[in-house]
Design an enzyme around this catalytic site. Structure first.
Site, mmCIF file in Angstrom:
data_model
loop_
_atom_site.group_PDB
_atom_site.id
_atom_site.type_symbol
_atom_site.label_atom_id
_atom_site.label_comp_id
_atom_site.label_asym_id
_atom_site.label_seq_id
_atom_site.Cartn_x
_atom_site.Cartn_y
_atom_site.Cartn_z
ATOM 1 N N GLU A 1 2.431 -9.601 11.497
ATOM 2 C CA GLU A 1 2.198 -9.267 10.085
ATOM 3 C C GLU A 1 3.506 -8.924 9.358
ATOM 4 O O GLU A 1 3.747 -9.354 8.236
ATOM 5 C CB GLU A 1 1.228 -8.076 10.038
ATOM 6 N N ASP B 1 0.751 -1.248 0.000
ATOM 7 C CA ASP B 1 0.000 0.000 0.000
ATOM 8 C C ASP B 1 0.792 1.316 0.000
ATOM 9 O O ASP B 1 0.571 2.168 -0.836
ATOM 10 C CB ASP B 1 -0.930 0.025 1.217
#
Ligand code: DGY
Length: 423
Positions: A388, A161
């Site tokens: 993550e 992103d």
């Protein structure tokens, strides 16, 4: 139970815990729906202990395929107010509701590995998925490869992103009209590890353009506020086309369709010079509106190995970037001004990307590099947990905890790094 067995058990527990019945969420709270490339990695992870469940994951993902072949990046199976932007913001009017963009096409690459685990048991299921994957690859070709290499029409489509890759294109996005909104991600994760407010405004401005034109691909590609060539998706797609072609051979698919896939891969390879940055000496993202290159080399350049497209002159430069950190491939060059070691894709190392790069290292005979990358990734997970992403400088765990794809990467690849195993 020894250390590796205990970590295996925890990884399986995380995957089972994130299993919503037919699909797996990336992690509770932060990402409560089915995400496209997360799901493909989840399927690979499941294939180590529940093959039937692995195929189901892919089948559920492709059950949300759009009539034009696009496989959306989020499938909103059940409402959840804990995430923004939800289905009402995307306005796609599909059933189930989905987002309006796609995500890195890793499914064919991982399906080939899942089929290899039991070619007899998986044959019928892969055969049913094959035309759907072909339709998705055709969508990439038709809607994102018109300039030569693969482009993304939204940074979320890249899966990376807020990477420095998107800085030139994002700087051109006018976010003055996005209006008021409340982010949810920073209620789950420390804001210093997430994209900034201006990034979010721009993410939403690009989304609103797509929604307002009814997700018309021609309008998005010709006039949308953001369109950038993505080295990572280009290399992933080259590999995915070839893997889907190989799967087609194995399953007795139409030779014309297999040749088509091979042709698409060859066309992408032929277009690679347009993202070769002479001064940086690597493949670099490029704004297709202005021609401007991204300011730094990202982990996307390392995926050239996955596509067997690496240029010799890039090798030393890529290794030098890796040598600037202690753990894994950083998502952006630590020597570049935009680097932030804990902010999402602006520097952290991601076990999933490391695993894809490692496939390329292994396939191209770079066994010592692969062993190093596996060891570093294994240490991050074994010492920090199934997070993550991680700070590549000191190994600090970042983002969401109990993460499906990190558990999957542990089970499929990283675990061997703890005792120095080869692939
Ligand atoms: C998010 O919401 O942060 C996701 O990365 C979008 O896909």
């Amino acid at each position: 139970m020894d250390r590796i067995e205990a970590l295996d058990a925890r990884a399986r527990e995380i995957m089972r815990g994130n299993d919503m019945g037919g699909y797996t969420i990336p992690t509770k709270g932060l990402y409560p729906f089915q995400w496209n490339w997360d799901s493909a990695f989840a399927a690979w992870g499941f294939s180590t202990f529940d093959l039937d469940r692995a195929w189901t994951e892919l089948e559920t993902l492709f059950s949300a395929q759009w009539p034009d072949g696009m496989v959306p990046h989020i499938i909103f199976h059940r409402p959840d107010p804990g995430y923004f932007p939800g289905p009402e913001v995307w306005g796609t009017r599909t059933d189930p509701p989905t987002s309006g963009i796609s995500q890195p096409p890793v499914a064919a690459i991982l399906a080939r590995r899942i089929l290899a685990a039991d070619p007899v048991a998986g044959r019928a299921r892969m055969k049913a998925l094959w035309p759907k994957m072909l339709a998705w690859h055709r969508w990439w070709r038709r809607c994102r490869c018109g300039h030569g290499v693969a482009a993304v029409a939204h940074p979320w489509e890249s899966g990376r992103d807020n990477c420095t890759d998107w800085d030139p294109g994002m700087a051109r996005v006018d976010a003055s009209g996005v209006g008021e909104y409340t982010r949810r991600d920073t209620g789950h994760v420390d804001a210093s590890m997430r994209p900034g407010k201006l990034d979010y405004d721009r993410f939403l401005a690009i989304l609103q353009f797509g929604r307002d034109c009814g997700w018309d691909q021609q309008t998005i590609v010709e006039r949308g506020p953001f369109l950038m060539a993505d080295p990572a998706i280009t290399f992933i797609l080259i590999r995915a086309h070839r893997d889907l072609a190989a799967l087609g051979q194995e399953l007795g698919a139409d030779p014309g369709e297999i040749a088509t896939l091979e042709g698409w891969a060859a066309d992408l390879v032929a277009a690679l010079p347009m993202i070769w940055h002479k001064k940086l000496g690597a493949h670099v993202a490029r704004d297709l509106r202005s021609g401007e290159f991204a300011p730094a080399i990202s982990s996307g350049a390392f995926l050239a190995w996955l596509a067997n497209c690496a240029r010799d002159e890039a090798e030393a430069r890529l290794i030098a970037i890796w040598d600037r950190v202690r753990f894994g491939i950083p998502s952006s060059d630590p020597a570049a001004p935009g680097f932030e070691s804990r902010r999402y894709w602006r520097g952290p190392t991601w076990p999933v990307v490391n695993a894809l790069i490692a496939i390329g290292m292994r396939d191209s005979g770079r066994d010592a590099l692969e062993a190093r990358l596996r060891r570093e990734t294994a240490e991050l997970i074994a010492n920090g947990g199934f997070w993550e992403y991680f700070d590549p400088l000191d190994g600090t765990p970042c983002g969401g905890d109990a993460f499906t794809w990190t558990a999957a990467i542990w089970l499929t690849w990283a675990r061997g790094g703890l005792n120095g195993e080869g692939a």
